[in-house]
Structure formats: C-alpha cells, structure tokens
Scaffold this motif. Structure first.
Motif, short mmCIF file in Angstrom:
data_model
loop_
_atom_site.label_atom_id
_atom_site.label_comp_id
_atom_site.label_asym_id
_atom_site.label_seq_id
_atom_site.Cartn_x
_atom_site.Cartn_y
_atom_site.Cartn_z
N ASP A 1 0.61 -1.05 0.08
CA ASP A 1 -0.04 -0.05 0.09
C ASP A 1 0.77 1.24 0.07
O ASP A 1 0.57 2.37 -0.57
N ALA A 2 1.93 1.27 0.83
CA ALA A 2 2.79 2.36 0.94
C ALA A 2 3.53 2.75 -0.44
O ALA A 2 3.83 3.75 -0.97
N ALA A 3 3.94 1.51 -1.13
CA ALA A 3 4.76 1.56 -2.28
C ALA A 3 3.79 2.02 -3.52
O ALA A 3 4.14 2.93 -4.22
N ALA A 4 2.49 1.69 -3.57
CA ALA A 4 1.65 2.25 -4.59
C ALA A 4 1.18 3.60 -4.32
O ALA A 4 1.30 4.40 -5.29
N ASP A 5 1.30 4.03 -3.06
CA ASP A 5 0.95 5.47 -2.78
C ASP A 5 2.01 6.34 -3.13
O ASP A 5 1.72 7.32 -4.02
N LEU A 6 3.08 5.88 -2.96
CA LEU A 6 4.46 6.63 -3.14
C LEU A 6 4.68 6.61 -4.79
O LEU A 6 5.07 7.73 -5.44
N ALA A 7 4.20 5.45 -5.33
CA ALA A 7 4.48 5.31 -6.77
C ALA A 7 3.46 6.21 -7.57
O ALA A 7 3.93 7.06 -8.58
N ALA A 8 2.41 6.38 -6.93
CA ALA A 8 1.34 7.23 -7.70
C ALA A 8 1.64 8.76 -7.68
O ALA A 8 1.62 9.68 -8.53
N LEU A 9 2.16 8.93 -6.50
CA LEU A 9 2.36 10.48 -6.13
C LEU A 9 3.72 10.94 -7.00
O LEU A 9 3.55 11.96 -7.59
N ALA A 10 4.59 10.01 -7.15
CA ALA A 10 5.95 10.34 -8.03
C ALA A 10 5.34 10.48 -9.48
O ALA A 10 5.73 11.32 -10.20
N GLY A 11 4.50 9.48 -9.92
CA GLY A 11 4.13 9.52 -11.31
C GLY A 11 3.17 10.67 -11.50
O GLY A 11 3.59 11.74 -12.46
N ALA A 12 2.42 11.21 -10.47
CA ALA A 12 1.39 12.51 -10.81
C ALA A 12 2.41 13.75 -10.50
O ALA A 12 2.02 14.49 -11.36
N ALA A 13 3.74 13.75 -9.87
CA ALA A 13 4.40 14.70 -10.13
C ALA A 13 5.23 14.94 -11.19
O ALA A 13 5.50 16.19 -11.80
N HIS A 14 5.15 13.95 -12.11
CA HIS A 14 5.55 14.14 -13.43
C HIS A 14 4.70 13.96 -14.56
O HIS A 14 5.22 13.69 -15.58
N ALA A 15 3.45 13.97 -14.09
CA ALA A 15 2.52 13.57 -15.43
C ALA A 15 2.56 14.95 -16.25
O ALA A 15 2.19 14.37 -17.46
N ALA A 16 2.84 16.01 -16.06
CA ALA A 16 2.88 17.01 -17.22
C ALA A 16 3.99 16.56 -18.13
O ALA A 16 3.83 17.35 -19.69
N GLU A 17 4.93 15.73 -17.78
CA GLU A 17 6.04 15.45 -18.69
C GLU A 17 5.63 14.29 -19.65
O GLU A 17 6.38 13.85 -20.54
N GLY A 18 4.40 13.61 -19.68
CA GLY A 18 3.69 12.70 -20.45
C GLY A 18 3.84 11.18 -19.70
O GLY A 18 4.46 11.24 -18.62
N ARG A 19 3.21 10.26 -20.28
CA ARG A 19 2.93 8.95 -19.68
C ARG A 19 4.17 8.50 -19.48
O ARG A 19 4.44 7.90 -18.41
N ALA A 20 5.07 8.43 -20.46
CA ALA A 20 6.24 7.71 -20.17
C ALA A 20 7.07 8.22 -19.01
O ALA A 20 7.45 7.19 -17.93
N ALA A 21 7.25 9.27 -18.84
CA ALA A 21 7.92 9.96 -17.86
C ALA A 21 7.38 9.63 -16.46
O ALA A 21 7.74 9.07 -15.40
N ALA A 22 6.00 9.79 -16.46
CA ALA A 22 5.32 9.61 -15.16
C ALA A 22 5.39 7.97 -14.72
O ALA A 22 5.50 7.90 -13.43
N CYS A 23 5.26 7.19 -15.84
CA CYS A 23 5.35 5.65 -15.37
C CYS A 23 6.66 5.29 -15.14
O CYS A 23 7.00 4.42 -13.99
N ARG A 24 7.53 6.03 -15.52
CA ARG A 24 8.92 5.66 -15.23
C ARG A 24 9.33 5.94 -13.69
O ARG A 24 9.93 5.02 -13.31
N TRP A 25 8.97 7.20 -13.35
CA TRP A 25 9.00 7.63 -12.17
C TRP A 25 8.44 6.65 -11.07
O TRP A 25 8.75 6.38 -10.02
N ALA A 26 7.23 6.54 -11.52
CA ALA A 26 6.20 5.56 -10.74
C ALA A 26 6.85 4.09 -10.50
O ALA A 26 6.93 3.46 -9.60
#
Length: 100
Positions: A20-45
């Motif tokens: 649960d903690a890993a999912a929360d942190l991954a989603a937050l990391a992805g959302a922080a980079h969502a403006a850079e596009g799907r590839a960047a957001a999912c890479r960070w996640a």
C-alpha cells in the motif's frame, strides 16, 4: 501450529502495508511528473515502486491523474509457497474538494 499461522498472517499483513505504501508513493511520484507525459510519469512510478520493494504492474495516466497497481511478493509458510499481494493507488492535482 498456531504460532506458524500467526507468523504467516503477520507476514502477509506486513506485505500488504508495504504494498500500500509503495503504491501510494509510486502514484505520487508519477503524478508529480504527469505533465512530462505518460512515459516519464510511469518511469518515475516504476522507480519509486522498486525502491519501495514492489513491482509496478500497471500505470495509467489520464490528464494529471496517475493510477498504479503494484505487487509485493511474500513467502508463505510450508507448502503455501510465494504469495502475490496487490495494491492500487491514484494521485493527481489537489482541487477545491481534495485530490481529483
């Protein structure tokens, strides 16, 4: 036998919390980079999930909202073998009523 069962439940519960903690942190990391596009957001996640001891299984980006599914593996007692614990999370921009 009761002690083994209690240890198994404790191990699964700990894996659930870690997932649960890993999912929360991954989603937050992805959302922080969502403006850079799907590839960047999912890479960070993916990087954040891995650093948290989980594996990213799915990453969806819709606008500024990122949804993830991660899995954590835990060894069960005896013949149970390995268990896969799945956790999901969503993160995005904060609006007037909270996270969208």
């Amino acid at each position: 036998m009761g002690g083994v069962a209690a240890m198994a439940v404790g191990g699964v519960r700990a894996a659930r919390h870690r997932g649960d903690a890993a999912a929360d942190l991954a989603a937050l990391a992805g959302a922080a980079h969502a403006a850079e596009g799907r590839a960047a957001a999912c890479r960070w996640a993916r990087e954040m999930a891995g650093a948290s001891g989980a594996r990213l299984e799915r990453c969806t980006v819709r606008g500024e909202v990122v949804e993830v599914r991660v899995a954590v593996r835990v060894r069960g007692p005896g013949e149970i073998g390995e268990l896969r614990i799945v956790s999901r999370a969503r993160a995005g921009p904060v609006g007037d009523m909270g996270v969208t």
